[in-house]
Design a protein around this motif. Sequence first.
Motif, PDB file in Angstrom:
ATOM      1  N   ARG A 275       0.828  -1.417   0.128  1.00 36.61           N
ATOM      2  CA  ARG A 275      -0.019  -0.009   0.054  1.00 36.61           C
ATOM      3  C   ARG A 275       0.905   1.159  -0.033  1.00 36.61           C
ATOM      4  O   ARG A 275       0.549   2.399  -0.716  1.00 36.61           O
ATOM      5  CB  ARG A 275      -0.991   0.083   1.152  1.00 36.61           C
ATOM      6  CG  ARG A 275      -2.154  -0.876   0.984  1.00 36.61           C
ATOM      7  CD  ARG A 275      -2.908  -1.180   2.246  1.00 36.61           C
ATOM      8  NE  ARG A 275      -3.796  -0.081   2.258  1.00 36.61           N
ATOM      9  CZ  ARG A 275      -4.801   0.406   1.850  1.00 36.61           C
ATOM     10  NH1 ARG A 275      -5.509  -0.455   0.796  1.00 36.61           N
ATOM     11  NH2 ARG A 275      -5.555   1.679   1.943  1.00 36.61           N
TER      12      ARG A 275
ATOM     13  N   ARG B 198       0.986   4.084  -3.107  1.00 33.95           N
ATOM     14  CA  ARG B 198       0.741   5.581  -2.815  1.00 33.95           C
ATOM     15  C   ARG B 198       2.041   6.346  -3.269  1.00 33.95           C
ATOM     16  O   ARG B 198       1.901   7.072  -4.035  1.00 33.95           O
ATOM     17  CB  ARG B 198       0.559   5.799  -1.317  1.00 33.95           C
ATOM     18  CG  ARG B 198      -0.802   5.390  -0.801  1.00 33.95           C
ATOM     19  CD  ARG B 198      -0.889   5.839   0.611  1.00 33.95           C
ATOM     20  NE  ARG B 198      -0.037   5.381   1.642  1.00 33.95           N
ATOM     21  CZ  ARG B 198      -0.110   4.298   2.285  1.00 33.95           C
ATOM     22  NH1 ARG B 198      -1.274   3.608   1.910  1.00 33.95           N
ATOM     23  NH2 ARG B 198       0.732   3.934   3.222  1.00 33.95           N
TER      24      ARG B 198
ATOM     25  N   THR C 252       1.455   6.133  -7.292  1.00 31.04           N
ATOM     26  CA  THR C 252       0.545   7.011  -7.574  1.00 31.04           C
ATOM     27  C   THR C 252       0.785   8.141  -7.706  1.00 31.04           C
ATOM     28  O   THR C 252       0.408   9.084  -8.588  1.00 31.04           O
ATOM     29  CB  THR C 252      -0.626   6.348  -6.674  1.00 31.04           C
ATOM     30  OG1 THR C 252      -1.087   5.334  -6.818  1.00 31.04           O
ATOM     31  CG2 THR C 252      -1.918   7.539  -7.054  1.00 31.04           C
ATOM     32  N   ASN C 253       1.605   8.816  -6.580  1.00 31.61           N
ATOM     33  CA  ASN C 253       2.032  10.003  -6.538  1.00 31.61           C
ATOM     34  C   ASN C 253       2.843  10.637  -7.765  1.00 31.61           C
ATOM     35  O   ASN C 253       2.525  11.543  -8.254  1.00 31.61           O
ATOM     36  CB  ASN C 253       2.703  10.483  -5.244  1.00 31.61           C
ATOM     37  CG  ASN C 253       1.774  10.583  -3.867  1.00 31.61           C
ATOM     38  OD1 ASN C 253       0.621  10.611  -4.141  1.00 31.61           O
ATOM     39  ND2 ASN C 253       2.410  10.334  -3.132  1.00 31.61           N
TER      40      ASN C 253
END
Length: 136
Positions: free
Chosen positions: A13, A17, A20-21
């Motif tokens: 996870r 993140r 994804t950023n």
Amino acid sequence: MDVQTECVCAKLRKATRLVTNIYDEYLVSTGLKATQYGLLRNIQLMEQPSANKLATVMQIDKTTLARNLKVLERRELIRQREGEDRRVKVISLTEHGAGILRAAGRKWQEAQKEVATRLGQERLDRLFEDLSALDG
């Protein structure tokens, strides 16, 4: 003991993140988030999928999908209409949505290159192989 280093879920996870950023930063000029780009791209590839089929393919909860589709519909990037069976909603890109997706595709490619550069091609290939093992 740090949960982030011992828990596969937490580690994945956190990595998700971070990645994804990176994609979000590249996509900012298009007004899309990485998750929205993924939805639009799947809608395009699936050629007018039903909401249920899209949720299944993307492994997204139907409630979460419905919420995200409403945002895209308000931005006039998609349209939802009843299928032959009135209980089934069919989703398609609008012309505006297709144009945004084309522009975002170029930015997505740049983000892909950035992630590949940071990881190195060998690691990236191994990551894809390892994650594919989860599909069963």
